[in-house]
Design a protein around this motif. Sequence first.
Motif, PDB file in Angstrom:
ATOM      1  N   ILE A 179     -80.323  -0.637  12.863  1.00  0.00           N
ATOM      2  CA  ILE A 179     -81.667  -0.049  12.916  1.00  0.00           C
ATOM      3  C   ILE A 179     -81.651   1.398  13.396  1.00  0.00           C
ATOM      4  O   ILE A 179     -82.704   1.980  13.661  1.00  0.00           O
ATOM      5  CB  ILE A 179     -82.593  -0.877  13.825  1.00  0.00           C
ATOM      6  N   ARG A 182     -83.694   3.406  11.128  1.00  0.00           N
ATOM      7  CA  ARG A 182     -84.962   2.775  10.749  1.00  0.00           C
ATOM      8  C   ARG A 182     -86.050   3.000  11.800  1.00  0.00           C
ATOM      9  O   ARG A 182     -87.231   2.887  11.494  1.00  0.00           O
ATOM     10  CB  ARG A 182     -84.759   1.269  10.521  1.00  0.00           C
ATOM     11  N   THR A 199     -83.262 -10.298  10.665  1.00  0.00           N
ATOM     12  CA  THR A 199     -84.199 -10.454   9.558  1.00  0.00           C
ATOM     13  C   THR A 199     -83.807 -11.692   8.761  1.00  0.00           C
ATOM     14  O   THR A 199     -82.696 -12.210   8.902  1.00  0.00           O
ATOM     15  CB  THR A 199     -84.216  -9.200   8.653  1.00  0.00           C
ATOM     16  N   GLU A 226     -85.698  -4.808   3.437  1.00  0.00           N
ATOM     17  CA  GLU A 226     -86.854  -3.915   3.363  1.00  0.00           C
ATOM     18  C   GLU A 226     -87.941  -4.281   4.368  1.00  0.00           C
ATOM     19  O   GLU A 226     -88.826  -3.477   4.659  1.00  0.00           O
ATOM     20  CB  GLU A 226     -87.416  -3.926   1.944  1.00  0.00           C
ATOM     21  N   MET A 227     -87.878  -5.483   4.903  1.00  0.00           N
ATOM     22  CA  MET A 227     -88.847  -5.919   5.908  1.00  0.00           C
ATOM     23  C   MET A 227     -88.711  -5.126   7.209  1.00  0.00           C
ATOM     24  O   MET A 227     -89.647  -5.005   7.992  1.00  0.00           O
ATOM     25  CB  MET A 227     -88.641  -7.420   6.188  1.00  0.00           C
ATOM     26  N   LEU A 228     -87.523  -4.558   7.429  1.00  0.00           N
ATOM     27  CA  LEU A 228     -87.222  -3.931   8.714  1.00  0.00           C
ATOM     28  C   LEU A 228     -87.772  -2.504   8.804  1.00  0.00           C
ATOM     29  O   LEU A 228     -87.023  -1.522   8.770  1.00  0.00           O
ATOM     30  CB  LEU A 228     -85.708  -3.931   8.945  1.00  0.00           C
ATOM     31  N   SER A 229     -89.057  -2.396   8.942  1.00  0.00           N
ATOM     32  CA  SER A 229     -89.699  -1.102   9.188  1.00  0.00           C
ATOM     33  C   SER A 229     -89.721  -0.830  10.687  1.00  0.00           C
ATOM     34  O   SER A 229     -89.440  -1.708  11.507  1.00  0.00           O
ATOM     35  CB  SER A 229     -91.126  -1.109   8.651  1.00  0.00           C
ATOM     36  N   ASN A 230     -90.066   0.386  11.059  1.00  0.00           N
ATOM     37  CA  ASN A 230     -90.180   0.746  12.476  1.00  0.00           C
ATOM     38  C   ASN A 230     -91.165  -0.168  13.193  1.00  0.00           C
ATOM     39  O   ASN A 230     -90.900  -0.669  14.297  1.00  0.00           O
ATOM     40  CB  ASN A 230     -90.623   2.210  12.606  1.00  0.00           C
ATOM     41  N   GLU A 231     -92.317  -0.422  12.551  1.00  0.00           N
ATOM     42  CA  GLU A 231     -93.338  -1.271  13.161  1.00  0.00           C
ATOM     43  C   GLU A 231     -92.839  -2.702  13.330  1.00  0.00           C
ATOM     44  O   GLU A 231     -93.063  -3.340  14.370  1.00  0.00           O
ATOM     45  CB  GLU A 231     -94.607  -1.267  12.301  1.00  0.00           C
ATOM     46  N   TYR A 232     -92.146  -3.218  12.319  1.00  0.00           N
ATOM     47  CA  TYR A 232     -91.646  -4.598  12.379  1.00  0.00           C
ATOM     48  C   TYR A 232     -90.616  -4.744  13.502  1.00  0.00           C
ATOM     49  O   TYR A 232     -90.648  -5.703  14.276  1.00  0.00           O
ATOM     50  CB  TYR A 232     -91.022  -4.975  11.039  1.00  0.00           C
TER      51      TYR A 232
END
Length: 338
Positions: A179, A182, A199, A226-232
């Motif tokens: 991350i 990310r 994830t 792709e699920m691993l955004s900053n918010e997630y």
Amino acid sequence: MIAIVASYCVVPNEETPETRLWLSDNDQVVRSGHTPTIYIYKAKHSNNTTERIRNSLGNILVPYYPLAGRLSLAESGRMELDCSAKGVTFLEAETTKSMSDYGDFSPSESIKELVPKIDYLTAKQVEKLKKKANEQPVKEGSRYYSRFEAITAHIWRCASKARELDEKQPTLVWFNADIRTRLIPPLPRNYFGNALAATVTPKCYVGEIMGKPLSYAAEKVREAIEMLSNEYIRSQQEMVLGQEELDCIKAFFMGQGERSLAPFQGNPNIHVTSWMSMPVYEADFGWGKPIYFGLAYVVSHDRALILLSPEGDGSVIVSMHFQIAHMQLFKKFFYEHI
């Protein structure tokens, strides 16, 4: 048989800062113990080999002084790193066995406590898997499926077939992803704490993984990435680092050890770890590059570890922790379906 000859405590060779370091939320939620790994070298030993390694270790612990410290429990219940320079344990051991006794490090009476099952993919086979994963048109604007996505999809399909599960059985793959880039802002390049987030692939069924093209499973793996955004990532850390996790940290420091893994009761899922981006073969202790690197323990759930081979020719090693009853079928499908 391996016999321990001597045990040493190696401390930094120079004075280092005495301080306590704050540990990030990500450092709080990962496993509290070490991840044992094994490096195998073809070495020509000399009389001062142990002394040279101990001295080198003492030198490197000067700039990396936190590694010579100890984890401690703060009043808040969080872990901190006490840079106490207490040092690290170095064991000297010897064995009467030769390298040939270990073969290719597949399971045997000689090495069953060292490494799990090993499968090899040549560079040509890796490219064939990538080509197979990309036979179907990808979504407009999407890149082709990567080496990791193709190999993980292949492992998932082979494991699903080898287990001979019902086609309506739900199944998933879970893994950790880097991350560093990310997060917003991204982590600095010299950060060497834990920088992973878990994830999982979206819900699907064994029949879909086995019956549809390899691109279907690869797409599910991509969706998990792709699920691993900053918010997630930040919401995951906030959720995981709750009172239960703090209680586990406290239990660890009270001598109750890490959380134990439940006995294996059958599992339609699989845990995949990729260390293909890690420079594991650059660990030169004076004997050149290692001829083998891998995990030095066996986990209680089905897991695949993906590594580049030491030859540096693009070939890949897949280290499988898999149920013995299904291993032969897995190996059959692993090579047949490339």
